[in-house]
Design a protein around this motif. Sequence first.
Motif, short mmCIF file in Angstrom:
data_model
loop_
_atom_site.label_atom_id
_atom_site.label_comp_id
_atom_site.label_asym_id
_atom_site.label_seq_id
_atom_site.Cartn_x
_atom_site.Cartn_y
_atom_site.Cartn_z
N THR A 42 0.73 -1.30 -0.07
CA THR A 42 -0.14 -0.10 -0.11
C THR A 42 1.18 1.09 0.01
O THR A 42 1.97 0.97 0.22
CB THR A 42 -1.05 -0.20 1.26
OG1 THR A 42 0.30 0.26 2.17
CG2 THR A 42 -2.07 -1.10 1.14
N ILE A 43 -0.05 2.96 -0.28
CA ILE A 43 0.69 4.08 -0.03
C ILE A 43 2.00 3.90 1.07
O ILE A 43 2.59 4.42 0.62
CB ILE A 43 0.14 4.62 -0.08
CG1 ILE A 43 1.57 5.97 -0.84
CG2 ILE A 43 -1.16 4.69 0.30
CD1 ILE A 43 2.06 6.19 -2.69
N ARG A 44 0.82 3.16 2.08
CA ARG A 44 1.93 3.88 3.82
C ARG A 44 3.28 2.59 3.84
O ARG A 44 3.75 2.88 4.92
CB ARG A 44 0.51 3.52 4.71
CG ARG A 44 -0.19 4.27 4.77
CD ARG A 44 -1.13 4.38 5.87
NE ARG A 44 -2.27 4.93 5.98
CZ ARG A 44 -2.26 6.06 7.10
NH1 ARG A 44 -1.17 5.33 8.32
NH2 ARG A 44 -3.16 7.22 7.00
N ASP A 45 3.31 2.42 2.59
CA ASP A 45 4.56 1.77 3.06
C ASP A 45 5.77 2.21 2.89
O ASP A 45 7.03 2.41 3.62
CB ASP A 45 4.71 0.13 1.55
CG ASP A 45 3.86 -0.90 2.06
OD1 ASP A 45 3.55 -0.95 2.82
OD2 ASP A 45 4.27 -2.20 0.77
N ILE A 46 5.56 3.46 2.38
CA ILE A 46 6.90 4.76 2.57
C ILE A 46 6.30 5.36 3.45
O ILE A 46 4.68 6.63 3.57
CB ILE A 46 6.52 5.50 0.65
CG1 ILE A 46 6.90 5.44 -0.54
CG2 ILE A 46 7.12 6.87 1.21
CD1 ILE A 46 6.53 5.94 -1.66
N GLU A 47 6.70 5.87 4.47
CA GLU A 47 6.63 6.08 6.14
C GLU A 47 6.50 7.29 5.63
O GLU A 47 5.48 7.95 6.31
CB GLU A 47 7.59 5.79 7.22
CG GLU A 47 7.37 6.12 7.86
CD GLU A 47 8.51 5.64 9.21
OE1 GLU A 47 7.70 6.14 10.89
OE2 GLU A 47 9.60 4.95 9.15
N CYS A 48 7.10 8.37 4.85
CA CYS A 48 7.13 9.35 4.95
C CYS A 48 8.27 9.82 3.97
O CYS A 48 8.94 8.79 3.40
CB CYS A 48 7.43 10.29 5.69
SG CYS A 48 9.32 9.80 7.07
N PHE A 49 8.56 10.64 3.05
CA PHE A 49 10.09 11.14 2.78
C PHE A 49 11.11 12.13 3.80
O PHE A 49 10.33 12.92 4.98
CB PHE A 49 9.88 12.06 1.50
CG PHE A 49 9.28 11.29 -0.04
CD1 PHE A 49 9.98 11.33 -0.73
CD2 PHE A 49 7.21 10.78 0.40
CE1 PHE A 49 9.44 10.03 -2.07
CE2 PHE A 49 7.15 10.14 -0.47
CZ PHE A 49 8.25 9.80 -1.73
N GLU A 50 12.11 11.97 3.19
CA GLU A 50 12.98 12.64 4.32
C GLU A 50 13.92 14.03 3.47
O GLU A 50 14.55 13.28 2.20
CB GLU A 50 13.92 11.76 4.82
CG GLU A 50 13.11 11.40 5.88
CD GLU A 50 14.23 9.45 6.51
OE1 GLU A 50 14.14 9.71 7.68
OE2 GLU A 50 15.33 8.87 5.87
N ASP A 51 14.45 14.73 3.48
CA ASP A 51 14.88 15.75 2.75
C ASP A 51 16.95 15.30 2.62
O ASP A 51 16.68 14.04 3.42
CB ASP A 51 15.72 16.70 4.00
CG ASP A 51 16.39 18.08 3.43
OD1 ASP A 51 16.64 17.99 2.80
OD2 ASP A 51 15.98 19.10 4.93
#
Length: 155
Positions: free
Chosen positions: A144-153
């Motif tokens: 699912t798209i939540r497999d990406i926890e977030c993006f980081e700088d």
Amino acid sequence: MTGTANKASLTAPYTIEFPFERTVGPKTGTFLGGLREARLFGARTPSGILFPPLEFDPATGAETGELVELQPVGTVTAWTWVHSRPGDSGDPGDLLPHDFAWALIAIDGSVGSLFHAIDTGADITRMRAGMRVRARWRPDRVGTIRDIECFEDLS
């Protein structure tokens, strides 16, 4: 506007949801399977690699072409800041337990944008359009798209 002059900022509750179900075709199915494997896929169109991929080109209605793997890095094009609430666990839709940004991210080599969270360690001064980011993957992925926890700088 009487009575609001002392407020530091305006707030509003929000819900981000897509309350429908659909079957996935070969392009979306491969995209979701790629997320489970910590890989991003876009679909070739006459205007470039469409990301996230769709079965049909939104500009022409024609079926999109082959899938292309993309690196999980991109550029923030627009963003908004989300303040956490002291003593609160946040909104159930929030991906992070502290202040963060929702952003549109243009993945390198693609056309289109992905809407996702940016983790700056709760530091709003680090957030900006043009910021280079990389996906942070969850250790346990399910497709699912939540497999990406977030993006980081990246800087």
